[in-house]
Enzyme design. Sequence first.
Site, PDB file in Angstrom:
ATOM      1  N   CYS A 111       0.837  -1.203  -0.083  1.00 35.65           N
ATOM      2  CA  CYS A 111      -0.101   0.100   0.070  1.00 35.65           C
ATOM      3  C   CYS A 111       0.776   1.378   0.132  1.00 35.65           C
ATOM      4  O   CYS A 111       0.329   2.366  -0.475  1.00 35.65           O
ATOM      5  CB  CYS A 111      -1.038  -0.065   1.270  1.00 35.65           C
ATOM      6  SG  CYS A 111      -2.017  -1.556   1.444  1.00 35.65           S
ATOM      7  N   HIS A 248      -3.557   7.517   2.694  1.00 35.45           N
ATOM      8  CA  HIS A 248      -3.892   6.085   2.251  1.00 35.45           C
ATOM      9  C   HIS A 248      -4.866   5.761   2.677  1.00 35.45           C
ATOM     10  O   HIS A 248      -5.671   6.105   3.871  1.00 35.45           O
ATOM     11  CB  HIS A 248      -2.866   4.911   2.809  1.00 35.45           C
ATOM     12  CG  HIS A 248      -3.197   3.609   2.275  1.00 35.45           C
ATOM     13  ND1 HIS A 248      -3.511   3.505   0.948  1.00 35.45           N
ATOM     14  CD2 HIS A 248      -3.173   2.578   3.170  1.00 35.45           C
ATOM     15  CE1 HIS A 248      -3.619   1.880   1.119  1.00 35.45           C
ATOM     16  NE2 HIS A 248      -3.697   1.617   2.375  1.00 35.45           N
ATOM     17  N   ASN A 278      -9.767  -0.203  -0.451  1.00 32.28           N
ATOM     18  CA  ASN A 278      -8.601   0.288  -0.261  1.00 32.28           C
ATOM     19  C   ASN A 278      -8.145  -0.507  -1.684  1.00 32.28           C
ATOM     20  O   ASN A 278      -7.909  -1.776  -1.895  1.00 32.28           O
ATOM     21  CB  ASN A 278      -7.944  -0.728   0.676  1.00 32.28           C
ATOM     22  CG  ASN A 278      -6.574  -0.758   1.031  1.00 32.28           C
ATOM     23  OD1 ASN A 278      -5.775  -0.142  -0.030  1.00 32.28           O
ATOM     24  ND2 ASN A 278      -6.040  -0.865   2.129  1.00 32.28           N
TER      25      ASN A 278
HETATM   26  C1  COA Z   1     -10.520  -5.049   9.836  1.00 30.67           C
HETATM   27  C2  COA Z   1     -10.962  -4.020  10.422  1.00 30.67           C
HETATM   28  C3  COA Z   1     -12.072  -3.129   9.450  1.00 30.67           C
HETATM   29  C4  COA Z   1     -11.797  -4.636  11.659  1.00 30.67           C
HETATM   30  O1  COA Z   1     -12.479  -3.745  12.568  1.00 30.67           O
HETATM   31  P1  COA Z   1     -12.339  -3.615  14.183  1.00 30.67           P
HETATM   32  O2  COA Z   1     -13.272  -2.787  14.695  1.00 30.67           O
HETATM   33  O3  COA Z   1     -10.902  -3.676  14.415  1.00 30.67           O
HETATM   34  O4  COA Z   1     -13.120  -5.170  14.137  1.00 30.67           O
HETATM   35  P2  COA Z   1     -12.629  -6.404  14.725  1.00 30.67           P
HETATM   36  O5  COA Z   1     -11.515  -7.411  14.279  1.00 30.67           O
HETATM   37  O6  COA Z   1     -12.260  -6.425  16.386  1.00 30.67           O
HETATM   38  O7  COA Z   1     -14.025  -7.308  14.706  1.00 30.67           O
HETATM   39  C5  COA Z   1     -15.150  -7.269  15.459  1.00 30.67           C
HETATM   40  C6  COA Z   1     -16.302  -8.123  15.014  1.00 30.67           C
HETATM   41  O8  COA Z   1     -16.611  -8.020  13.980  1.00 30.67           O
HETATM   42  C7  COA Z   1     -16.701  -9.334  13.177  1.00 30.67           C
HETATM   43  N1  COA Z   1     -16.370  -8.907  11.585  1.00 30.67           N
HETATM   44  C8  COA Z   1     -15.158  -9.150  10.952  1.00 30.67           C
HETATM   45  N2  COA Z   1     -15.504  -8.869   9.785  1.00 30.67           N
HETATM   46  C9  COA Z   1     -16.782  -8.847   9.524  1.00 30.67           C
HETATM   47  C10 COA Z   1     -17.684  -8.444   8.470  1.00 30.67           C
HETATM   48  N3  COA Z   1     -17.068  -8.369   7.313  1.00 30.67           N
HETATM   49  N4  COA Z   1     -18.975  -8.289   8.657  1.00 30.67           N
HETATM   50  C11 COA Z   1     -19.520  -8.570  10.166  1.00 30.67           C
HETATM   51  N5  COA Z   1     -18.842  -8.827  10.924  1.00 30.67           N
HETATM   52  C12 COA Z   1     -17.515  -8.787  10.901  1.00 30.67           C
HETATM   53  C13 COA Z   1     -15.685 -10.088  13.868  1.00 30.67           C
HETATM   54  O9  COA Z   1     -15.661 -11.540  13.582  1.00 30.67           O
HETATM   55  C14 COA Z   1     -15.680  -9.565  15.420  1.00 30.67           C
HETATM   56  O10 COA Z   1     -16.734 -10.352  15.871  1.00 30.67           O
HETATM   57  P3  COA Z   1     -16.710 -10.629  17.481  1.00 30.67           P
HETATM   58  O11 COA Z   1     -16.729  -9.436  18.196  1.00 30.67           O
HETATM   59  O12 COA Z   1     -18.015 -11.531  17.568  1.00 30.67           O
HETATM   60  O13 COA Z   1     -15.568 -11.552  17.663  1.00 30.67           O
HETATM   61  C15 COA Z   1      -9.895  -2.854  11.035  1.00 30.67           C
HETATM   62  O14 COA Z   1      -9.155  -3.521  12.088  1.00 30.67           O
HETATM   63  C16 COA Z   1      -9.289  -2.503   9.870  1.00 30.67           C
HETATM   64  O15 COA Z   1      -9.294  -1.828   9.034  1.00 30.67           O
HETATM   65  N6  COA Z   1      -7.674  -2.582  10.188  1.00 30.67           N
HETATM   66  C17 COA Z   1      -6.851  -2.349   9.211  1.00 30.67           C
HETATM   67  C18 COA Z   1      -7.054  -3.002   7.644  1.00 30.67           C
HETATM   68  C19 COA Z   1      -5.554  -3.389   6.915  1.00 30.67           C
HETATM   69  O16 COA Z   1      -4.818  -3.963   7.392  1.00 30.67           O
HETATM   70  N7  COA Z   1      -5.860  -2.833   5.879  1.00 30.67           N
HETATM   71  C20 COA Z   1      -4.509  -3.292   4.840  1.00 30.67           C
HETATM   72  C21 COA Z   1      -3.493  -2.596   4.993  1.00 30.67           C
HETATM   73  S1  COA Z   1      -3.201  -1.019   4.919  1.00 30.67           S
END
Ligand code: COA
EC number: 2.3.1.180
Length: 356
Positions: A111, A248, A278
């Site tokens: 990225c 980004h 993304n």
């Molecule tokens: C991935 C991301 C959106 C997750 O958001 P978050 O607030 O951290 O959410 P969590 O990972 O804590 O997951 C929360 C809950 O949602 C659920 N969940 C995950 N993806 C889901 C989806 N697409 N739809 C519904 N629920 C989902 C999980 O299972 C979890 O459930 P639980 O609480 O019952 O265990 C966030 O962490 C993020 O954007 N990270 C960086 C992304 C990245 O790496 N990008 C590429 C590099 S730049």
Amino acid sequence: MHYAEITGWGKCIPPARITNDDIATVVDTSDEWISSRTGIKARHISHVSTAELATVAAQRALDCAGVDAEQLDLVLVATCTPSTMVANTASEVQQRLGAKGAATCDSNAACSGFLYALQMATAQIQAGMIKTAVVVAAERMLWYVNWALRDSAVLFGDGAGAVVLQASEQPLGLLASKSGCDSSDRSILHISNFGTNVNKYQTIGGSDLNFVGPEIFKRAVKGMSVACDDVLSQAQLSLDDIDVLVPHQANLRIIQSIQQRLKVDDDKVMVNIDEYGNTSAATIAIALCEAVERGMVKPGANIMSAAFGAGLTWAASYIKWGERVTPVRDSQAALPECSQTGLELIAEAVTACQQG
Ligand SMILES: CC(C)(COP(=O)(O)OP(=O)(O)OC[C@H]1O[C@@H](n2cnc3c(N)ncnc32)[C@H](O)[C@@H]1OP(=O)(O)O)[C@@H](O)C(=O)NCCC(=O)NCCS
């Protein structure tokens, strides 16, 4: 001292679109979850190769600059989704553009790839090695998506953006930058089953995008903020001097956290993650192009950009814009028509992923 002014900008967004409601028909998720956690409402999927996306973005940037392909000394393609590994994707772009005199190279910093590539091409111009370059970031991130993994499947999209750099005696273009890589955490964001680490004589499953989302989230906010501080001090600027922030586009909440840390007003921050998701290296190239198209970039603007990605790579750049904010000539470059919907384009992959 030579400088590398950005004289052309272009983007290529494939027409087929997949909304959150579309995704919810094939993955256990909802528009409410995706929108509130990420800010993404839709993404686009390509019906053509990475090289074709890159070529259209590059041709539009060339037309915007009023530069002919024969004038190019370098075609640099930032991608982690190359059409082909050997020959490189940039050589296909060179061929399609008709840029016979240009050297070609692909580079991969995930990225952060566009900012890394911008730094490399700028350095060649500043060193007097070349005069004119096109830097293209093009990605087909949906190629990697495993539709059985809902956390990563909802985040990514396809697209391309490009800039033309031309040697100038004016202090314009990329004037300060900082890049780096926290390789001790490289395992928390990676593509499995890809590259020569794979035993090619065994059946290898799909190549999936694996990540630890919350950990990357924290490192992204910190990494990009620290890199911006470093670049501001190099350029001897304060945040008040920055007219536009082009971050980004990985998650709207990451963008908002950086904005709060840097104390930048909403109207200075370029956001288009809602429409594209993304697109990895392409996010900043597309966002920079749209910031100009939306009128956020005025003549002489000070632009700060920051990126974060697999590696874990990070980068920040300070760009001084020139006087021109409109294209020199209109571009006729276009993708071939697409007869399928976004859901039709992913149907085969969805079935394969769901069958395990
Ligand atoms: C991935 C991301 C959106 C997750 O958001 P978050 O607030 O951290 O959410 P969590 O990972 O804590 O997951 C929360 C809950 O949602 C659920 N969940 C995950 N993806 C889901 C989806 N697409 N739809 C519904 N629920 C989902 C999980 O299972 C979890 O459930 P639980 O609480 O019952 O265990 C966030 O962490 C993020 O954007 N990270 C960086 C992304 C990245 O790496 N990008 C590429 C590099 S730049």
